[in-house]
Scaffold this active site. Structure first.
Site, PDB file in Angstrom:
ATOM      1  N   TYR A  74      53.112  42.728  38.900  1.00  0.00           N
ATOM      2  CA  TYR A  74      52.563  41.726  38.315  1.00  0.00           C
ATOM      3  C   TYR A  74      53.526  41.057  37.311  1.00  0.00           C
ATOM      4  O   TYR A  74      53.204  39.940  36.808  1.00  0.00           O
ATOM      5  CB  TYR A  74      51.126  41.668  38.122  1.00  0.00           C
ATOM      6  N   LEU A 114      37.816  37.876  47.252  1.00  0.00           N
ATOM      7  CA  LEU A 114      37.198  36.510  47.559  1.00  0.00           C
ATOM      8  C   LEU A 114      38.176  35.751  48.750  1.00  0.00           C
ATOM      9  O   LEU A 114      38.242  34.556  49.037  1.00  0.00           O
ATOM     10  CB  LEU A 114      36.983  35.558  46.513  1.00  0.00           C
ATOM     11  N   SER A 138      40.283  35.834  38.137  1.00  0.00           N
ATOM     12  CA  SER A 138      39.415  34.641  37.686  1.00  0.00           C
ATOM     13  C   SER A 138      40.063  34.025  36.332  1.00  0.00           C
ATOM     14  O   SER A 138      40.491  35.082  35.450  1.00  0.00           O
ATOM     15  CB  SER A 138      37.972  34.873  37.734  1.00  0.00           C
ATOM     16  N   ASN A 174      31.426  35.521  37.495  1.00  0.00           N
ATOM     17  CA  ASN A 174      31.689  36.630  38.596  1.00  0.00           C
ATOM     18  C   ASN A 174      30.775  37.824  38.158  1.00  0.00           C
ATOM     19  O   ASN A 174      30.311  38.655  38.893  1.00  0.00           O
ATOM     20  CB  ASN A 174      33.205  37.089  38.745  1.00  0.00           C
TER      21      ASN A 174
END
Length: 264
Positions: A42, A181, A222, A230
């Site tokens: 990442y 999601l 998010s 969430n």
């Protein structure tokens, strides 16, 4: 070593802007998250580490997980880059260190003992695997001295991974679900939307609550107000009827499906 306690986590894949990433980690931890997931792939471990340091939360209360890049899974690279990850995170140990993908430089017989070594040296408390097939899970279990603490895979109402979930229960490790999601596609899903409307909730919270009810640890990525929203999934009890409706949703395609993935 105490057992690994995983709750709803903050996924950080795609949080590429360092300032936004750090701010999101701080917001999440101060709102109540106690599980933060990152990876060498990442390219944001430093920003995640800054968020952990800046948050008004005791480090020992937070499960910090990172993953070794598939290009770095030869034994010496595992040892070297794990330490580099710790330096970027600003930590002397992580709670959970994953094999990110069992591909490229991954060789079970030589890679996995390097993870055992890092655990013995105290650089990680627990060893995890990610994106393994059932056969590769069994192979890893035979080779590792460390117990498999967690297996991270894509898992959501349109890709429910029944075999992998069953295996996690049988082998007694956490099943951690990324893309819970469906890469955002579930936010407009008709079936999930109907359940959400009946429950007076958002589709996102319903999808996350379903995961938690089905013994999957979701790690949604998010930002902003969605980080707080969430977290509400922890306080929701979906009815058995609604859970059964979600269980019956027709499976779709993976949202993450590289050509060299083990299942391909």
């Amino acid at each position: 070593m105490p057992p690994l306690d995983l709750g709803l986590g903050l996924g950080t894949s795609g949080l590429d802007d360092p300032d936004e990433c750090t701010e999101t980690v701080v917001t999440a931890l101060e709102a109540g998250y106690r599980h933060v997931d990152t990876a060498q792939m990442y390219d944001n471990e430093a920003a995640v580490g800054e968020g952990i340091a800046a948050a008004d939360v005791d480090r020992e209360e937070v499960v910090v997980a990172t993953k070794i890049h598939p290009e770095n899974l030869a034994p010496e690279a595992v040892r070297e880059t794990a330490r580099e990850s710790l330096d970027r995170l600003g930590l002397d140990r992580v709670d959970l260190l994953y094999v990110h993908w069992p591909i490229r430089s991954y060789d079970a017989e030589t890679t996995l003992p390097a993870f055992d070594e890092l655990r013995e040296q105290g650089l990680t408390d627990h060893v995890g695997i990610s994106n393994f097939t059932p056969d590769l899970v069994h192979e890893a279990r035979e080779i590792l001295d460390s117990p498999i603490a967690a297996h991270q895979v894509e898992c959501h109402p349109r890709f429910q991974q029944p075999e992998i979930r069953k295996l996690a229960g049988e082998l007694d490790h956490h099943l951690v679900g990324y893309s819970p999601l469906g890469g955002g596609e579930l936010l407009d899903d008709e079936v999930l939307g109907e359940v959400a409307e009946r429950a007076g909730l958002s589709p996102a919270v319903v999808a996350l609550a379903w995961a938690l009810e089905r013994d999957v640890v979701p790690i949604p990525k998010s930002t902003g107000e969605h980080v707080i929203e969430n977290l509400g999934a922890l306080d929701i009890d979906l009815s058995e009827a609604d859970l059964e409706v979600i269980d019956a949703m027709v499976s779709g395609e993976r949202t993450i499906d590289p050509d060299d993935a083990a299942w391909n």
